[in-house]
Design a protein around this motif. Structure first.
Motif, mmCIF file in Angstrom:
data_model
loop_
_atom_site.group_PDB
_atom_site.id
_atom_site.type_symbol
_atom_site.label_atom_id
_atom_site.label_comp_id
_atom_site.label_asym_id
_atom_site.label_seq_id
_atom_site.Cartn_x
_atom_site.Cartn_y
_atom_site.Cartn_z
ATOM 1 N N UNK A 167 -24.710 35.595 -27.550
ATOM 2 C CA UNK A 167 -25.092 36.368 -26.432
ATOM 3 C C UNK A 167 -26.424 36.550 -26.072
ATOM 4 N N UNK A 168 -27.328 36.558 -27.027
ATOM 5 C CA UNK A 168 -28.910 36.555 -27.008
ATOM 6 C C UNK A 168 -29.273 35.311 -26.401
ATOM 7 N N UNK A 169 -28.932 34.267 -27.203
ATOM 8 C CA UNK A 169 -29.111 32.940 -26.814
ATOM 9 C C UNK A 169 -28.830 32.251 -25.364
ATOM 10 N N UNK A 170 -27.802 32.823 -25.083
ATOM 11 C CA UNK A 170 -27.150 32.464 -23.492
ATOM 12 C C UNK A 170 -28.067 33.265 -22.635
ATOM 13 N N UNK A 171 -28.256 34.546 -22.857
ATOM 14 C CA UNK A 171 -29.029 35.446 -22.001
ATOM 15 C C UNK A 171 -30.391 34.885 -21.730
ATOM 16 N N UNK B 73 -31.551 31.647 -22.505
ATOM 17 C CA UNK B 73 -31.664 30.146 -22.411
ATOM 18 C C UNK B 73 -30.896 29.589 -21.024
ATOM 19 N N UNK B 74 -30.239 30.347 -19.935
ATOM 20 C CA UNK B 74 -29.865 30.003 -18.809
ATOM 21 C C UNK B 74 -28.120 30.124 -18.823
ATOM 22 N N UNK B 75 -27.743 30.688 -19.678
ATOM 23 C CA UNK B 75 -26.268 30.951 -19.563
ATOM 24 C C UNK B 75 -25.496 30.322 -20.405
ATOM 25 N N UNK B 76 -24.245 30.494 -20.460
ATOM 26 C CA UNK B 76 -23.271 29.766 -21.651
ATOM 27 C C UNK B 76 -23.051 28.313 -21.236
#
Length: 245
Positions: free
Chosen positions: A175-179, A181-184
């Protein structure tokens, strides 16, 4: 005749041809190399070691973020080239230093310096690239805050044998990476096969009929996957410190 007609009308063939045509603009693009600043070391504003005294130039390669949707969002791959010393180079030698997550743009000048008097640098342009999600390429993965890094947050989510990740910890990291880094969609398209497809676009844009590639550590996985996906496009592979596939 009936069998011939049936074979010519396989379901999905027309869609596959259309997708291939949509990728033509990436394979046919012109990549302009120009003078550039030294690429930074991972997580640092400036290289940690003195920069190799070799001449190099940089460019950016455009590729689709999702190869199944070539008309959608694009990614840009940072590329650095050290020109061959000889007057009649064979082609380009594409390099990957491993990781996953190590930038290849900073690796090419180091290799050029190490091989300064080698037939390799006489015959090949050395080409390093930052895989999608890494270094100066965009989008770039950014999973931890500065504070978390200063507190020695883990930077690898795979099982390294030192820590066990719970399901909840893994979900939180995702979740943190997605937030950050530009989303899922970004996380869904930064895998090895995406990078291998980028390498095939790079090969074509560099003007090589077949890929000449040298990879170490994780780079051996990348080279093996490329050979699996594009067996007819391999000129030569050197895989050093091979990962067990």
């Amino acid at each position: 005749m009936t069998l011939t007609l049936l074979a010519a009308c396989r379901p999905g063939e027309e869609a596959e041809d259309g997708a291939a045509r949509a990728l033509d603009r990436f394979y046919n693009q012109e990549m302009t190399f120009d003078v550039c600043e030294p690429p930074p070391s991972p997580g640092a504003a400036k290289p940690k070691k003195p920069w190799p005294k070799v001449e190099y130039e940089c460019a950016r390669l455009e590729v689709p973020l999702n190869y199944e949707e070539p008309d959608g969002e694009m990614a840009q791959i940072a590329v650095l080239r050290v020109a061959a010393r000889g007057e009649k180079p064979v082609g380009s030698l594409v390099l990957n230093p491993g990781g996953p997550g190590f930038p290849g743009t900073s690796f090419a000048p180091q290799a050029a310096q190490a091989w300064a008097s080698s037939p390799i640098t006489e015959s090949f342009d050395l080409v390093g690239f930052d895989p999608r999600g890494v270094g100066d390429s965009t989008p770039t993965l950014d999973c931890y805050t500065d504070a978390e890094r200063e507190n020695d947050a883990m930077i690898a989510s795979f099982d390294s044998g030192t820590d066990d990740w719970t399901g909840q910890e893994t979900k939180q990291l995702y979740k943190q990476c997605a937030e950050r880094s530009g989303g899922e969609d970004t996380l869904a398209h930064v895998g090895t096969r995406d990078v291998a497809r980028d390498m095939d676009v790079l090969r074509e844009v560099l003007g090589d009929d077949g890929l000449t590639f040298a990879g170490t550590s994780y780079g051996t996985r990348l080279g093996a996957v490329y050979a699996e996906m594009f067996p007819a496009k391999v000129r030569a592979l050197v895989l050093d410190g091979a990962m067990d596939p």
